[in-house]
Motif scaffolding. Structure first.
Motif, PDB file in Angstrom:
ATOM      1  N   ILE A 125       3.857   1.398  -4.095  1.00  0.00           N
ATOM      2  CA  ILE A 125       3.654   2.132  -2.835  1.00  0.00           C
ATOM      3  C   ILE A 125       4.866   3.031  -2.549  1.00  0.00           C
ATOM      4  O   ILE A 125       4.703   4.182  -2.134  1.00  0.00           O
ATOM      5  CB  ILE A 125       3.362   1.154  -1.667  1.00  0.00           C
ATOM      6  CG1 ILE A 125       2.062   0.374  -1.950  1.00  0.00           C
ATOM      7  CG2 ILE A 125       3.260   1.894  -0.321  1.00  0.00           C
ATOM      8  CD1 ILE A 125       0.813   1.211  -2.230  1.00  0.00           C
ATOM      9  N   LYS A 126       6.035   2.509  -2.827  1.00  0.00           N
ATOM     10  CA  LYS A 126       7.247   3.338  -2.635  1.00  0.00           C
ATOM     11  C   LYS A 126       7.177   4.590  -3.507  1.00  0.00           C
ATOM     12  O   LYS A 126       7.515   5.684  -3.087  1.00  0.00           O
ATOM     13  CB  LYS A 126       8.503   2.538  -3.025  1.00  0.00           C
ATOM     14  CG  LYS A 126       9.004   1.658  -1.920  1.00  0.00           C
ATOM     15  CD  LYS A 126      10.548   1.539  -1.996  1.00  0.00           C
ATOM     16  CE  LYS A 126      11.051   0.572  -0.957  1.00  0.00           C
ATOM     17  NZ  LYS A 126      11.285  -0.772  -1.512  1.00  0.00           N
ATOM     18  N   TRP A 127       6.747   4.390  -4.751  1.00  0.00           N
ATOM     19  CA  TRP A 127       6.619   5.532  -5.682  1.00  0.00           C
ATOM     20  C   TRP A 127       5.628   6.557  -5.109  1.00  0.00           C
ATOM     21  O   TRP A 127       5.888   7.758  -5.099  1.00  0.00           O
ATOM     22  CB  TRP A 127       6.159   4.995  -7.050  1.00  0.00           C
ATOM     23  CG  TRP A 127       6.067   6.031  -8.133  1.00  0.00           C
ATOM     24  CD1 TRP A 127       7.069   6.438  -8.967  1.00  0.00           C
ATOM     25  CD2 TRP A 127       4.904   6.800  -8.493  1.00  0.00           C
ATOM     26  NE1 TRP A 127       6.614   7.405  -9.818  1.00  0.00           N
ATOM     27  CE2 TRP A 127       5.277   7.649  -9.553  1.00  0.00           C
ATOM     28  CE3 TRP A 127       3.594   6.860  -8.024  1.00  0.00           C
ATOM     29  CZ2 TRP A 127       4.397   8.543 -10.154  1.00  0.00           C
ATOM     30  CZ3 TRP A 127       2.706   7.747  -8.616  1.00  0.00           C
ATOM     31  CH2 TRP A 127       3.102   8.570  -9.670  1.00  0.00           C
ATOM     32  N   GLU A 154       4.910  -3.427  -4.104  1.00  0.00           N
ATOM     33  CA  GLU A 154       5.721  -2.685  -3.142  1.00  0.00           C
ATOM     34  C   GLU A 154       6.345  -1.449  -3.798  1.00  0.00           C
ATOM     35  O   GLU A 154       6.404  -0.379  -3.195  1.00  0.00           O
ATOM     36  CB  GLU A 154       6.814  -3.620  -2.615  1.00  0.00           C
ATOM     37  CG  GLU A 154       7.194  -3.322  -1.196  1.00  0.00           C
ATOM     38  CD  GLU A 154       8.258  -4.309  -0.705  1.00  0.00           C
ATOM     39  OE1 GLU A 154       8.963  -3.954   0.227  1.00  0.00           O
ATOM     40  OE2 GLU A 154       8.373  -5.408  -1.280  1.00  0.00           O
ATOM     41  N   SER A 155       6.774  -1.623  -5.056  1.00  0.00           N
ATOM     42  CA  SER A 155       7.407  -0.470  -5.709  1.00  0.00           C
ATOM     43  C   SER A 155       6.371   0.614  -6.034  1.00  0.00           C
ATOM     44  O   SER A 155       6.697   1.796  -6.051  1.00  0.00           O
ATOM     45  CB  SER A 155       8.202  -0.900  -6.938  1.00  0.00           C
ATOM     46  OG  SER A 155       7.366  -1.588  -7.821  1.00  0.00           O
ATOM     47  N   GLN A 205       6.097  -9.361  -0.807  1.00  0.00           N
ATOM     48  CA  GLN A 205       7.269  -8.540  -0.522  1.00  0.00           C
ATOM     49  C   GLN A 205       8.185  -8.506  -1.730  1.00  0.00           C
ATOM     50  O   GLN A 205       8.379  -9.521  -2.403  1.00  0.00           O
ATOM     51  CB  GLN A 205       8.016  -9.137   0.652  1.00  0.00           C
ATOM     52  CG  GLN A 205       7.295  -8.882   1.966  1.00  0.00           C
ATOM     53  CD  GLN A 205       8.244  -8.302   2.976  1.00  0.00           C
ATOM     54  OE1 GLN A 205       9.391  -8.678   3.022  1.00  0.00           O
ATOM     55  NE2 GLN A 205       7.757  -7.366   3.765  1.00  0.00           N
ATOM     56  N   HIS A 220      -3.922   5.651   0.064  1.00  0.00           N
ATOM     57  CA  HIS A 220      -2.601   6.267   0.232  1.00  0.00           C
ATOM     58  C   HIS A 220      -2.739   7.788   0.278  1.00  0.00           C
ATOM     59  O   HIS A 220      -3.466   8.370  -0.525  1.00  0.00           O
ATOM     60  CB  HIS A 220      -1.689   5.844  -0.923  1.00  0.00           C
ATOM     61  CG  HIS A 220      -0.247   6.131  -0.645  1.00  0.00           C
ATOM     62  ND1 HIS A 220       0.279   7.398  -0.680  1.00  0.00           N
ATOM     63  CD2 HIS A 220       0.782   5.308  -0.295  1.00  0.00           C
ATOM     64  CE1 HIS A 220       1.563   7.345  -0.374  1.00  0.00           C
ATOM     65  NE2 HIS A 220       1.894   6.089  -0.138  1.00  0.00           N
ATOM     66  N   SER A 246       6.020  -5.906  -7.472  1.00  0.00           N
ATOM     67  CA  SER A 246       5.816  -4.577  -8.038  1.00  0.00           C
ATOM     68  C   SER A 246       4.849  -3.755  -7.185  1.00  0.00           C
ATOM     69  O   SER A 246       4.904  -2.524  -7.180  1.00  0.00           O
ATOM     70  CB  SER A 246       5.320  -4.687  -9.471  1.00  0.00           C
ATOM     71  OG  SER A 246       4.155  -5.473  -9.498  1.00  0.00           O
ATOM     72  N   ASP A 256       4.831   6.946  -1.993  1.00  0.00           N
ATOM     73  CA  ASP A 256       5.366   7.524  -0.751  1.00  0.00           C
ATOM     74  C   ASP A 256       6.157   8.816  -1.013  1.00  0.00           C
ATOM     75  O   ASP A 256       6.213   9.692  -0.159  1.00  0.00           O
ATOM     76  CB  ASP A 256       6.313   6.525  -0.053  1.00  0.00           C
ATOM     77  CG  ASP A 256       5.551   5.383   0.613  1.00  0.00           C
ATOM     78  OD1 ASP A 256       4.325   5.514   0.798  1.00  0.00           O
ATOM     79  OD2 ASP A 256       6.185   4.352   0.943  1.00  0.00           O
ATOM     80  N   ASP A 257       6.776   8.893  -2.179  1.00  0.00           N
ATOM     81  CA  ASP A 257       7.633  10.052  -2.483  1.00  0.00           C
ATOM     82  C   ASP A 257       6.863  11.267  -2.986  1.00  0.00           C
ATOM     83  O   ASP A 257       7.456  12.300  -3.263  1.00  0.00           O
ATOM     84  CB  ASP A 257       8.650   9.673  -3.590  1.00  0.00           C
ATOM     85  CG  ASP A 257       9.698   8.731  -3.060  1.00  0.00           C
ATOM     86  OD1 ASP A 257       9.860   8.676  -1.826  1.00  0.00           O
ATOM     87  OD2 ASP A 257      10.331   8.036  -3.882  1.00  0.00           O
TER      88      ASP A 257
END
Ligand code: UDP
Ligand code: UDP
Ligand code: UDP
Length: 467
Positions: A263-265, A260-261, A255, A353, A258, A267-268
């Motif tokens: 996946i966040k990237w 996580e970041s 958690q 993803h 990097s 996601d957008d």
């Protein structure tokens, strides 16, 4: 000792070879066996080369109860790198493992309950046979970690050369294997270390290839939809096509890390818009090529996630991303459209993803199988070893295309313009997109209940239960 395995819960020992490309499918097999209720012992040589391998083994062991999955360690002797004529630590480890296997009989005898089968990596074949010669009743299997097409080459390699005058120039432009369904292999696709049968790698390949019939079976990680080439015929032990796909135990991004970041990237981004670039766990790229790759990604116009690698072993990888790219202006330009990382990513999570629509890959076999599993179209840029042969599977199956005139690793520098152009082509290619998606669906059917891979797995387990 009783190796008849007359237990309802067979106990199987698995012996992997060095490198993530070998460990990953072994652990996926182990997890699948454990999920089918079997007891599993993983036989691991120490010290381990990469941090990636150590972490994956820990994850695997902690994902199952200790009475179901265990590790048995043995010591690996050190070898003089000159004897394998290579500086590659994974090659050296492979030979060191081969020379450390005299321990197998006592190690196997110490396992309780007695094992019903030993599954060894293809790279360890001859020394395993030699060490276990007295364990006559022990069923022995091989895990072949590359494509079935590569298997056809492996199984027949010893027939291509005369042992008295091994001469590569006498081999024709296309290599016909004795497997009726296998389309002849272009000589130019033959793994470079196999061109000279006198090298260490080729001579072990030759020696091992002759001994296949001493095994009770060979497990290959492939799907029918990917390789419909028939593998019937020839003097072979039974082949089991088991689809070894990403497993639960491999997940576990920390958690806030990097991962996580990343996946966040993702996601957008728009669904299917991102191209993912990674050459596996141990393939590096020259500085000059890294720069061209960066230029190419910017030119492609697509959002991109690029895993850069310039050291073979992860533990030695301490340079900053800026140092590796070596061009601050390019680093800035890339930030507009892409995310560039220089660390281990969870490839299964990335390929799975919804934003990821394309994959530029060296065609390591695990990467190909993962692309197929997630239905992501692939641009192959094979660098070494079995990768051209795997790239041919990619193209024939419809999963993707490959860059046939870009040379082997380090042969020449491919310009950013060419790279960007090819990436744009595959990302715009809707036919390739739907073919890849269909392969993904078929892969899921093959591994699901009643599918061909699941049936092969059940057949094997049935044998180990003496059913
Ligand atoms: N892999 C990963 N993250 C990375 C690099 C590699 O998860 O950053 C995994 C990849 O998903 C595959 C394995 O490592 O399962 C590499 O095996 P492959 O046969 O593709 O290539 P190799 O590394 O043996 O050349
Ligand atoms: N690694 C891995 N799986 C992971 C995370 C890391 O196999 O999910 C490996 C990878 O080879 C990486 C090394 O472990 O280069 C170090 O990982 P990380 O960057 O997480 O460093 P840590 O902070 O855990 O030491
Ligand atoms: N190779 C093989 N079977 C495998 C994996 C690799 O025959 O399961 C061959 C491949 O043809 C290559 C050689 O092994 O010539 C070494 O390749 P590499 O070191 O790239 O393989 P890895 O250790 O990454 O699997």
């Amino acid at each position: 000792m009783d190796h008849s395995g007359a237990h309802n819960r067979p106990h199987v020992a698995l012996l992997p070879s060095a490198g993530m490309g070998h460990l990953t499918p072994t652990l996926r097999l182990a997890a699948s066996l454990a999920n089918h209720g079997l007891q599993v012992t993983l036989i691991v040589g120490h010290p381990i080369v990469s941090a990636a391998e150590s972490k994956l083994i820990s994850r695997f062991l902690s994902a199952f109860p200790a009475d179901q999955v265990r590790e048995k360690q043995f010591d690996i002797v050190s070898v003089d790198p000159a004897t394998v004529n290579s500086k590659d630590p994974f090659f050296i480890q492979r030979e060191a493992t081969r020379r450390s296997l005299q321990i197998l009989p006592s190690l196997v005898s110490s396992l309780s309950p007695p094992i019903s089968a030993l599954v060894s990596d293809v790279f360890l074949m001859s020394p395993v046979l030699e060490a276990t010669a007295n364990l006559k009743d022990l069923p022995q299997y091989i895990l072949f970690t590359s494509s079935a097409r590569m298997f056809s080459l492996f199984a027949s390699y010893h027939t291509f050369f005369s042992e008295t005058s091994p001469d590569f120039s006498k081999v024709g432009d296309f290599i016909e294997t004795p497997f009726p369904g296998v389309v002849p292999i272009p000589k130019s696709s033959l793994p470079p270390p196999l061109r000279d049968p006198k090298t260490w790698f080729a001579s072990t390949f030759m020696e091992d290839s002759k001994k296949l019939s001493n095994f009770d079976g060979v497990l290959i990680n492939t799907f029918e939809k990917l390789e419909s080439d028939s593998l019937k015929g020839g003097k072979l032990p039974p082949l089991f096509t088991v689809g070894l796909v990403p497993c639960e135990f491999e997940k576990g991004s920390e958690q806030g890390g990097s991962a996580e970041s990343i996946i966040k990237w993702l996601d957008d981004k728009e669904p299917g818009s991102v191209v993912y670039i990674s050459f596996g766990s141990r393939t590096t790229m020259m500085k000059e090529q890294i720069k061209e790759m960066g230029e190419g990604l910017v030119r492609s116009g697509c959002p991109f996630l690029w895993v850069v690698k310039d050291k073979i072993v992860d533990k030695e990888d301490n340079d900053s991303l800026e140092d590796v790219i070596g061009d601050a202006e390019l680093v800035e330009k890339m930030k507009e459209k892409g995310l560039v990382v220089k660390e281990w990513v969870d490839q299964g999570e990335v390929l799975g993803h919804k934003s990821v629509g394309g994959f530029v890959s060296h065609c390591g076999w695990n990467s190909v199988v993962e692309a197929a599993w997630y239905g992501v179209r692939l641009l192959g840029w094979p660098q070494s070893g079995d990768q051209r042969i795997n790239a041919e599977v990619v193209e024939r199956s419809g999963l993707g295309v490959w860059a046939k005139d870009w040379g082997w690793m380090g042969e020449r520098v491919i310009k950013g313009q060419d790279i960007g152009g090819k990436i744009g082509e595959i990302m715009r290619n809707d036919l390739l997109k739907s073919q890849a998606e269909q392969i993904g669906e078929e892969a899921r059917k093959a591994v699901g209940d009643g599918g061909s891979c699941e049936n092969a797995m059940k057949e094997l387990i049935g044998k180990w239960k003496n059913e």
